[in-house]
Design a protein around this motif. Structure first.
Motif, PDB file in Angstrom:
ATOM      1  N   LEU A 262      72.831  34.807  60.484  1.00 53.20           N
ATOM      2  CA  LEU A 262      71.971  35.987  60.315  1.00 53.20           C
ATOM      3  C   LEU A 262      71.879  36.425  58.855  1.00 53.20           C
ATOM      4  CD1 LEU A 262      70.159  38.109  61.565  1.00 53.20           C
ATOM      5  CD2 LEU A 262      72.202  39.509  62.001  1.00 53.20           C
ATOM      6  N   PRO A 263      72.999  36.527  58.108  1.00 55.24           N
ATOM      7  CA  PRO A 263      72.858  36.879  56.682  1.00 55.24           C
ATOM      8  C   PRO A 263      72.008  35.872  55.908  1.00 55.24           C
ATOM      9  CG  PRO A 263      75.135  37.161  57.382  1.00 55.24           C
ATOM     10  CD  PRO A 263      74.421  36.480  58.506  1.00 55.24           C
ATOM     11  N   LEU A 264      72.177  34.582  56.195  1.00 59.83           N
ATOM     12  CA  LEU A 264      71.357  33.572  55.536  1.00 59.83           C
ATOM     13  C   LEU A 264      69.883  33.766  55.888  1.00 59.83           C
ATOM     14  CD1 LEU A 264      71.018  30.991  53.860  1.00 59.83           C
ATOM     15  CD2 LEU A 264      71.512  29.665  55.943  1.00 59.83           C
ATOM     16  N   GLY A 265      69.601  34.052  57.152  1.00 63.43           N
ATOM     17  CA  GLY A 265      68.232  34.253  57.582  1.00 63.43           C
ATOM     18  C   GLY A 265      67.593  35.476  56.944  1.00 63.43           C
ATOM     19  N   LEU A 266      68.337  36.566  56.843  1.00 64.21           N
ATOM     20  CA  LEU A 266      67.796  37.779  56.226  1.00 64.21           C
ATOM     21  C   LEU A 266      67.525  37.563  54.743  1.00 64.21           C
ATOM     22  CD1 LEU A 266      70.009  40.483  57.980  1.00 64.21           C
ATOM     23  CD2 LEU A 266      67.613  39.924  58.454  1.00 64.21           C
ATOM     24  N   LEU A 267      68.426  36.836  54.073  1.00 64.89           N
ATOM     25  CA  LEU A 267      68.202  36.530  52.660  1.00 64.89           C
ATOM     26  C   LEU A 267      66.962  35.654  52.488  1.00 64.89           C
ATOM     27  CD1 LEU A 267      69.091  36.588  49.699  1.00 64.89           C
ATOM     28  CD2 LEU A 267      70.572  34.623  50.185  1.00 64.89           C
ATOM     29  N   ALA A 268      66.815  34.655  53.347  1.00 64.34           N
ATOM     30  CA  ALA A 268      65.640  33.785  53.281  1.00 64.34           C
ATOM     31  C   ALA A 268      64.370  34.580  53.548  1.00 64.34           C
ATOM     32  CB  ALA A 268      65.773  32.649  54.294  1.00 64.34           C
ATOM     33  N   ALA A 269      64.409  35.474  54.530  1.00 60.87           N
ATOM     34  CA  ALA A 269      63.222  36.280  54.852  1.00 60.87           C
ATOM     35  C   ALA A 269      62.833  37.176  53.687  1.00 60.87           C
ATOM     36  CB  ALA A 269      63.498  37.119  56.098  1.00 60.87           C
ATOM     37  N   PHE A 270      63.824  37.798  53.051  1.00 60.00           N
ATOM     38  CA  PHE A 270      63.523  38.648  51.900  1.00 60.00           C
ATOM     39  C   PHE A 270      62.923  37.823  50.765  1.00 60.00           C
ATOM     40  CE2 PHE A 270      64.509  40.663  47.854  1.00 60.00           C
ATOM     41  CZ  PHE A 270      64.034  41.951  48.052  1.00 60.00           C
ATOM     42  N   THR A 271      63.475  36.629  50.532  1.00 57.58           N
ATOM     43  CA  THR A 271      62.963  35.769  49.464  1.00 57.58           C
ATOM     44  C   THR A 271      61.533  35.341  49.744  1.00 57.58           C
ATOM     45  OG1 THR A 271      65.223  34.947  49.097  1.00 57.58           O
ATOM     46  CG2 THR A 271      63.431  33.698  48.110  1.00 57.58           C
ATOM     47  N   ILE A 272      61.229  35.059  51.007  1.00 59.34           N
ATOM     48  CA  ILE A 272      59.857  34.684  51.387  1.00 59.34           C
ATOM     49  C   ILE A 272      58.874  35.776  50.990  1.00 59.34           C
ATOM     50  CG2 ILE A 272      58.340  34.359  53.387  1.00 59.34           C
ATOM     51  CD1 ILE A 272      60.699  32.871  54.736  1.00 59.34           C
TER      52      ILE A 272
END
Length: 499
Positions: free
Chosen positions: A280-290
């Motif tokens: 989940l932390p990796l996914g949230l970071l990826a989503a923010f970067t997108i």
């Protein structure tokens, strides 16, 4: 040594040996340098075709040297590595043709193509690394091989951009090294395995594994341009267009994204990663970067910088796919490794053509450019529409599977809005370019346009973007065909989850 043991080494040497020879050539040995480049690229492609078929049949291809007790240097081909090797090899061939035309009258071509070959060698070695130690070796080699390419022009701006790139990537490499050494002391030899290795080792300290994961993802996230580690990427756009294409589509950025996939799936294992609460932390970071990359792209008038921030956004789809538990999300993220590479290299080829032929570097200078350079601009348009996610271009396939994977994992409530918002933002920074190019009357070009007797620019510059744009369209239309990237990634997902 059997052929199966020798093949990974041959694939590595098919670019390494020509590159080392090229360093010794004088500038006027144009034909020999071109011949070495093309023979190396074609040889690698033929060898990789044989590798694809063997891995599909579950044959084992591995080269191994024991350097010290418990420390092996391993080149190993599995389905995931073959995907990245195939992408790198195919795009290296096309980029080589493009670079030959782009640098036709430039100085220091032997130095450029020597490091160019070393860069691809490091990328292929990284892809075929069979353990974390070998991966780290090639990861650092890639940093050193690409630094001279970024600094190639030798201008103060190029040197400054290259130093920023080197500072970021060396710091990332140090983080990766510390994480790898710590994990080695904790878990022993770290051979990559489909489904992961750490979940099968009893008694590991879970808090230590979480900190190690942070170190590894930080190191890989620099090259993958995850926020806030992306700062080097826009500054590296001072490099020549073939280098920009190499950084974004073939080598550096893809190496970071590929490494994230390796760590999540083949070191930790995606299910064990979920159990540790890492996804989940990796996914949230990826989503923010997108979203961040797309917002920053909106305000860039310099075309290559707009494309650079687009890369910051688009590559994070791969990390997003890796962060969602389930085979459909895995398919969406990993297949985007291929789809984004082909589309993004098309965009940078086109940007290089505009700069080299017309002196156009900015979006505001592109009025009517589609009528002056129709083939290049049509290729740019196809790739841009694919980045937005419109069918039937390949980018639609990636986003479709990411959305399905999010729904499968009951995470559609936050992933679907991110995908929709990203597509809207992509449209907001690509469609105005296409409108200017096709529908706004042209202004005088910034510099005197180069005239070419048989086309809008040199054939070696015109055909590469046409070929890669056609490929992006075909792999979208023929996504269900045998041996398509999508079918191959489905094989990867099956093997990762079959336990």
């Amino acid at each position: 040594m059997s052929f199966n043991e020798l093949l990974p080494l041959l694939i590595l040497c098919s670019s390494l040996i020509p590159g080392l020879i090229i360093f010794g050539l004088s500038e006027d040995q144009h034909r020999l340098r071109t011949g070495l480049n093309m023979v190396g690229a074609l040889t690698k492609l033929l060898l990789v075709v044989g590798l694809i078929w063997g891995v599909y049949q579950e044959q084992v291809f591995e080269t191994r040297w024991t350097l010290a007790p418990g420390l092996d240097f391993v080149l190993h081909a599995d389905a995931l590595s073959v995907l990245f090797v195939s992408l790198s090899t195919l795009l290296w061939l096309v980029t080589t043709v493009y670079a030959i035309g782009y640098l036709e009258h430039s100085p220091d071509r032997s130095r450029f193509f020597g490091f160019f070959s070393l860069c691809v060698t490091a990328t292929v070695g990284l892809a075929m690394a069979g353990n974390l130690f070998t991966f780290v070796v090639f990861y650092e080699a890639l940093t050193l091989a690409t630094y001279p390419l970024v600094a190639h022009k030798g201008t103060p701006e190029a040197i400054r951009g290259a130093r920023i790139y080197l500072g970021y990537t060396l710091a990332g490499g140090l983080s990766l090294l510390v994480g790898a050494v710590w994990l080695r002391t904790l878990a022993g030899p770290l051979e990559f395995a489909e489904g992961g290795i750490l979940g099968d080792i009893p008694g590991l300290d879970r808090d230590s594994l979480r900190w190690i994961f942070l170190l590894l993802i930080t190191g890989l996230g620099v090259k993958a341009a995850l926020f806030p580690l992306h700062g080097w990427l826009p500054r590296a756009m001072v490099a020549p267009a073939p280098v920009s294409a190499l950084l974004h589509a073939v080598a550096v950025v893809k190496a970071g994204a590929f490494g994230i996939v390796r760590v999540v799936y083949d070191v930790y294992g995606v299910e064990f990663s979920a159990d540790l609460g890492l996804l989940l932390p990796l996914g949230l970071l990826a989503a923010f970067t997108i979203l961040y990359g797309s917002v920053r792209a909106l305000s860039q008038d310099h075309l290559k910088k707009r494309l650079a921030y687009s890369t910051v956004s688009q590559v994070s789809y791969i990390a997003l796919g890796a962060s969602i538990l389930g085979p459909l999300a895995t398919i969406g993220g990993v297949v985007h490794l291929v789809h984004q590479g082909i589309m993004k290299i098309t965009l940078f080829f086109a940007a290089g053509n505009y700069a080299e032929t017309l002196g156009v570097h900015r979006v505001s200078e592109m009025n009517g450019i589609g009528r002056r350079m129709p083939a290049t601009t049509l290729a740019f348009s196809v790739a841009a529409l694919g980045m937005i996610g419109l069918p039937p271009v390949a980018g639609f396939i990636s986003k479709w599977y990411l959305g399905l994977g999010a729904l499968e994992a009951d995470q559609g409530g936050w992933v679907i809005p991110v995908l929709l918002a990203s597509s809207v933002l992509n449209a907001a920074y690509f469609l105005p370019i296409l409108y200017r190019a096709w529908f706004v009357p042209s202004d005088p070009w910034p510099t005197q346009a180069h005239q070419h007797a048989r086309g809008e620019t040199l054939p070696t510059l015109q055909w590469p973007p046409v070929v890669t744009a056609s490929l992006a369209l075909l792999i979208g239309i023929l996504a269900a065909a045998p041996f398509s990237p999508l079918e191959w990634v489905e094989l990867i997902a099956l093997r990762e989850y079959r336990r």
